[in-house]
Design an enzyme around this catalytic site. Structure first.
Site, PDB file in Angstrom:
ATOM      1  N   CYS A 115      -5.406  -6.379   6.557  1.00 53.55           N
ATOM      2  CA  CYS A 115      -4.310  -5.619   7.169  1.00 53.55           C
ATOM      3  C   CYS A 115      -4.115  -4.338   6.357  1.00 53.55           C
ATOM      4  O   CYS A 115      -4.051  -4.397   5.124  1.00 53.55           O
ATOM      5  CB  CYS A 115      -3.035  -6.473   7.142  1.00 53.55           C
ATOM      6  SG  CYS A 115      -1.541  -5.490   7.323  1.00 53.55           S
ATOM      7  N   LYS A 164       4.206   2.891  -2.003  1.00 49.09           N
ATOM      8  CA  LYS A 164       5.403   2.408  -1.308  1.00 49.09           C
ATOM      9  C   LYS A 164       5.986   1.218  -2.049  1.00 49.09           C
ATOM     10  O   LYS A 164       5.247   0.339  -2.498  1.00 49.09           O
ATOM     11  CB  LYS A 164       5.011   1.983   0.115  1.00 49.09           C
ATOM     12  CG  LYS A 164       6.207   1.511   0.915  1.00 49.09           C
ATOM     13  CD  LYS A 164       5.814   0.912   2.259  1.00 49.09           C
ATOM     14  CE  LYS A 164       7.056   0.383   2.952  1.00 49.09           C
ATOM     15  NZ  LYS A 164       6.901  -0.854   3.642  1.00 49.09           N
ATOM     16  N   LYS A 220       7.130  -5.697  -2.003  1.00 52.83           N
ATOM     17  CA  LYS A 220       6.871  -6.931  -2.746  1.00 52.83           C
ATOM     18  C   LYS A 220       5.369  -7.091  -2.939  1.00 52.83           C
ATOM     19  O   LYS A 220       4.891  -7.462  -4.011  1.00 52.83           O
ATOM     20  CB  LYS A 220       7.454  -8.088  -1.929  1.00 52.83           C
ATOM     21  CG  LYS A 220       7.337  -9.422  -2.582  1.00 52.83           C
ATOM     22  CD  LYS A 220       8.299  -9.563  -3.754  1.00 52.83           C
ATOM     23  CE  LYS A 220       8.094 -10.934  -4.396  1.00 52.83           C
ATOM     24  NZ  LYS A 220       8.840 -11.090  -5.620  1.00 52.83           N
TER      25      LYS A 220
HETATM   26  N1  MSP Z   1      12.617  -7.105  10.284  1.00 54.07           N
HETATM   27  C1  MSP Z   1      11.963  -5.880  10.511  1.00 54.07           C
HETATM   28  C2  MSP Z   1      12.853  -4.919  11.266  1.00 54.07           C
HETATM   29  C3  MSP Z   1      13.353  -5.441  12.555  1.00 54.07           C
HETATM   30  S1  MSP Z   1      14.466  -4.331  13.279  1.00 54.07           S
HETATM   31  C4  MSP Z   1      14.684  -4.924  14.805  1.00 54.07           C
HETATM   32  C5  MSP Z   1      11.540  -5.250   9.206  1.00 54.07           C
HETATM   33  N2  MSP Z   1      12.188  -5.660   8.139  1.00 54.07           N
HETATM   34  S2  MSP Z   1      11.887  -5.179   6.648  1.00 54.07           S
HETATM   35  O1  MSP Z   1      12.833  -5.882   5.843  1.00 54.07           O
HETATM   36  O2  MSP Z   1      10.524  -5.367   6.329  1.00 54.07           O
HETATM   37  O3  MSP Z   1      12.116  -3.661   6.580  1.00 54.07           O
HETATM   38  C6  MSP Z   1      13.266  -3.076   7.057  1.00 54.07           C
HETATM   39  C7  MSP Z   1      13.263  -1.594   6.843  1.00 54.07           C
HETATM   40  O4  MSP Z   1      13.225  -1.264   5.469  1.00 54.07           O
HETATM   41  C8  MSP Z   1      12.099  -0.930   7.520  1.00 54.07           C
HETATM   42  O5  MSP Z   1      12.567   0.127   8.306  1.00 54.07           O
HETATM   43  C9  MSP Z   1      11.297  -0.390   6.402  1.00 54.07           C
HETATM   44  O6  MSP Z   1      10.644   0.785   6.685  1.00 54.07           O
HETATM   45  C10 MSP Z   1      12.368  -0.148   5.346  1.00 54.07           C
HETATM   46  N3  MSP Z   1      11.761  -0.111   4.070  1.00 54.07           N
HETATM   47  C11 MSP Z   1      11.060  -1.109   3.465  1.00 54.07           C
HETATM   48  N4  MSP Z   1      10.507  -0.601   2.336  1.00 54.07           N
HETATM   49  C12 MSP Z   1      10.854   0.711   2.207  1.00 54.07           C
HETATM   50  C13 MSP Z   1      10.609   1.717   1.281  1.00 54.07           C
HETATM   51  N5  MSP Z   1       9.868   1.518   0.217  1.00 54.07           N
HETATM   52  N6  MSP Z   1      11.170   2.935   1.488  1.00 54.07           N
HETATM   53  C14 MSP Z   1      11.974   3.197   2.561  1.00 54.07           C
HETATM   54  N7  MSP Z   1      12.214   2.274   3.447  1.00 54.07           N
HETATM   55  C15 MSP Z   1      11.645   1.039   3.317  1.00 54.07           C
HETATM   56  O7  MSP Z   1      10.683  -4.389   9.204  1.00 54.07           O
END
Ligand code: MSP
Length: 662
Positions: free
Chosen positions: A154, A309, A312
């Site tokens: 992936c 980025k 985890k």
């Molecule tokens: N569960 C889904 C979203 C469903 S909405 C109907 C998901 N969850 S997530 O927890 O993985 O991420 C949520 C958000 O956090 C995403 O928009 C993602 O881009 C944002 N981010 C996660 N890591 C990030 C960074 N390092 N920087 C900025 N935003 C980040 O995706």
């Protein structure tokens, strides 16, 4: 008559397969700041957030941890809520995809879709076989050319995708290409920043593929009523939260007001990794089901650490809870929204955090507030002075001296417009340029000089009133980003600590004669992330062993061990006021890094109290406390005495408070 405009703002709902990191906090803080700025403008705003709890990934994580899946979801969802609490996030609704209200809403939407026809008259939902590379982490099938080789990895998680074949329900996304393009191009569906809108249009132009909306292999989800051995696709389930939370199931009043109304803005904040789901799948699903689609999406950039980025999987997460525990919520909120441009990627650097904190918060804002209030305590008996008569167009009065054409209304509008455009860094830099001008004006006008001439009383009062009003308005304008600091400034101004509203944006709200509150330090400086344990105690050389008789002690010299008993530290003066009844004594609040000390110094004949604020001085920090003219003094400030007048010891360069002097 049309209904008043309403503003729904949503964050993505966060996966509970792990605890939150700074990337999650970023979106939620931005959403909270925008919602607060809208309320400040007097708008009807609603903030929705929550947790995404279904899917194979979460089921697997719970199993690995040996906890029943629902219990695991409860635990992690509670961690998110606790973090939002510590970050002062004031949401209106927290939705969990395991809530009954949500499940009922998803099933209603599914039911509508199952009976829906596409614009060209075909069934919107059909059954088919899906075969492809599936990433269980993303919960989605990947195109073969997206995968990294060798190993069919992936591209996001760099973990092997699994070849999967199953009979699924499909949604006929391909039938909505023309409709989606029209919505976006016409501006009815607004996607920002522009490069993201173009990216979405580019995907549409390449042709949209139908996608499967059920999963045969997953157990932890909402069963499909027609095929209870299938669950609804986790993204269908998750996206629905935006309406289920408002009680779409029961067609409730929140749903009617914030979603199903002509005057409703429905804005989703998302990360760029979930663009396709939000800008293609979700509006098309709603259109098919006969529900209004979202009309605005804003795509934030990624926070990276050394270019990678935060995630985890990469192993470079920053724990927001730890940052808040160390610095409080406001500096974290401020830094995240000030440091990067909200729609772009940016790198989180610890040094930048310390730099912004010390220069923007401790120096610029902190000094402005403490200088203004110290002068008020000194010259106006701690009360709001007489309100000067000022032409309306120049209410604050500083701009005319600086040749800045902006009126107060112009300034406020510029800041609020930038919040509304999600240009948080821009909004804050507008406020900080004003703070800079105010600090400069204090030095240029030197009120302590005006104060020497009783004939200039009116001039002094007028300046101080305008300054105080400017401090109040600065607090109102930073409130969306730093609600706690704003509240503390209101308290120091003698105002009630409530959320400011539209009426607080006008000039002249401070009632003349009203008592001001006690001065408290706003942002004590941070010493370059140094903890006390990093600090080396002064080196005491070991005693020299000698068989010879020791030389006679020299009465007028001390050895290094004697000197080491003195704890000398750099301290930054936060506020200063004369000790009543004394010509020489001044009472200082001195920031020593880890604490603020009250020190009384005999320097008032050489320094006006206000001129001391912001100076870094040398302090004897381990002197026994004493009382000078009835005032407690806990330390001593070093100064030379020239013809009986004090000249303070200062530093030849920037030294953070608390630094040991050796
Ligand atoms: N569960 C889904 C979203 C469903 S909405 C109907 C998901 N969850 S997530 O927890 O993985 O991420 C949520 C958000 O956090 C995403 O928009 C993602 O881009 C944002 N981010 C996660 N890591 C990030 C960074 N390092 N920087 C900025 N935003 C980040 O995706």
């Amino acid at each position: 008559m049309s209904a008043p405009r309403t503003y729904l703002l949503t964050t993505p709902i966060y996966y509970v397969n792990d605890v939150p990191h700074v990337g999650h906090a970023y979106t939620t803080i931005a959403a909270d700041a925008l919602t607060r700025s809208r309320r400040l403008r007097g708008e009807d705003a609603f903030l929705l957030t929550g947790t995404d709890e279904h899917g194979q990934n979460i089921e697997r994580t719970a199993r690995e941890k040996g906890v029943p899946t629902q219990q695991y979801c409860d635990q992690v969802s509670a961690v998110f809520r606790a973090l939002w609490e510590t970050l002062d996030i004031r949401y209106d609704r927290f939705i969990r995809t395991t809530d009954d209200l949500h499940v009922r809403g998803v099933l209603k939407l599914w039911d509508r879709l199952c009976g829906a026809k596409t614009p060209d008259g075909r069934d919107a939902i059909y059954t088919g076989t899906y075969a492809g590379w599936y990433c269980p982490r993303c919960e989605e099938f990947k195109d073969e050319d997206e995968l990294k080789q060798p190993g069919n990895l992936c591209p996001i998680h760099e973990l092997p995708s699994e070849w999967t074949e199953e009979e699924n329900f499909f949604f006929r996304l391909s039938a909505y290409e023309g409709w989606l393009r029209d919505e976006i191009v016409s501006g009815r569906f607004r996607i920002d920043p522009a490069e993201r809108r173009n990216e979405v249009l580019g995907v549409i132009n390449q042709g949209l593929k139908d996608f499967s909306v059920s999963r045969a292999r997953v157990k932890w989800g909402i069963p499909v009523p027609q095929r209870p051995d299938h669950v609804l696709y986790v993204w269908f389930d998750a996206l629905s939260n935006y309406i289920t939370a408002l009680d779409y199931a029961g067609d409730g009043p929140l749903y009617k007001k914030y979603w199903d109304a002509d005057s409703a803005e429905r804005l989703h904040l998302i990360g760029k990794d979930i663009l396709r789901f939000h800008c293609l799948y979700w509006p098309a699903l709603l259109e098919a089901a006969g529900v209004r689609p979202p009309n605005r999406e804003f795509v934030q950039g990624w926070i990276t650490k050394e270019g990678k980025k935060l995630s985890k999987t990469t192993g470079n997460v920053i724990d927001p809870q730890a940052l808040v525990a160390r610095h409080g919520p406001d500096p974290v909120r401020y830094f995240l929204l000030r440091e990067g441009s909200y729609g772009q990627d940016w790198d989180f650097a610890d040094q930048a955090f310390v730099g912004r904190y010390n220069s923007d918060l401790a120096n610029d804002l902190g000094n402005l507030v403490s200088r203004a209030l110290t002068m008020l305590a000194r010259y106006c008996e701690g009360k709001v002075p007489t309100r000067p008569a000022i032409p309306r167009e120049r209410p604050v009065g500083f701009e005319e001296d600086l040749q800045v054409p902006a009126t107060l209304e112009g300034r406020i509008k510029a800041v609020l417009d930038r919040y509304e455009a999600l240009e948080f860094a821009g909004a804050l830099s507008e406020v900080w340029s004003w703070i800079g001008q105010l600090n400069q004006r204090i030095v240029v006008i030197s009120p302590w000089e005006i104060a020497k001439d009783p004939a200039r009383r009116e001039e002094l009062d007028a300046f101080l009133y305008r300054l105080l009003e400017a401090v109040r308005l600065v607090a109102v304008l930073v409130f969306p980003v730093m609600p706690r600091a704003a509240g503390r400034i209101f308290r120091m101004l003698g105002l009630p600590e409530r959320d400011p509203g539209r009426e607080d944006l006008s000039w002249g709200r401070l009632p003349p004669g009203a008592p001001l509150g006690a001065i408290e330090p706003l942002f004590p400086r941070i010493e370059k992330e140094r903890t006390v344990s990093d600090e080396k105690p002064p080196q005491i050389p070991p005693p020299v062993e000698t068989t010879q008789a020791a030389p006679p002690p020299t009465a007028d010299k001390i050895d290094i061990a004697d000197f080491a008993r003195l704890e000398l530290r750099a301290g930054r003066v936060q506020s200063a006021e004369k000790v009543a009844g004394s010509k020489k004594l001044v009472k200082l609040q001195v920031d020593l890094g880890s604490e603020v000390r009250q020190v009384v110094a005999g320097i008032a004949d050489a320094y006006a109290p206000e001129s001391l604020v912001g100076k870094t001085v040398a302090v004897v920090a381990n002197l026994k406390p004493a009382k000078l003219m009835g005032v407690d003094s806990n330390g001593m400030v070093l100064a030379a005495s020239l013809d009986g007048k004090a000249v303070l010891c200062t530093f030849d360069g920037e030294v953070p408070p608390g630094t040991r002097i050796k």
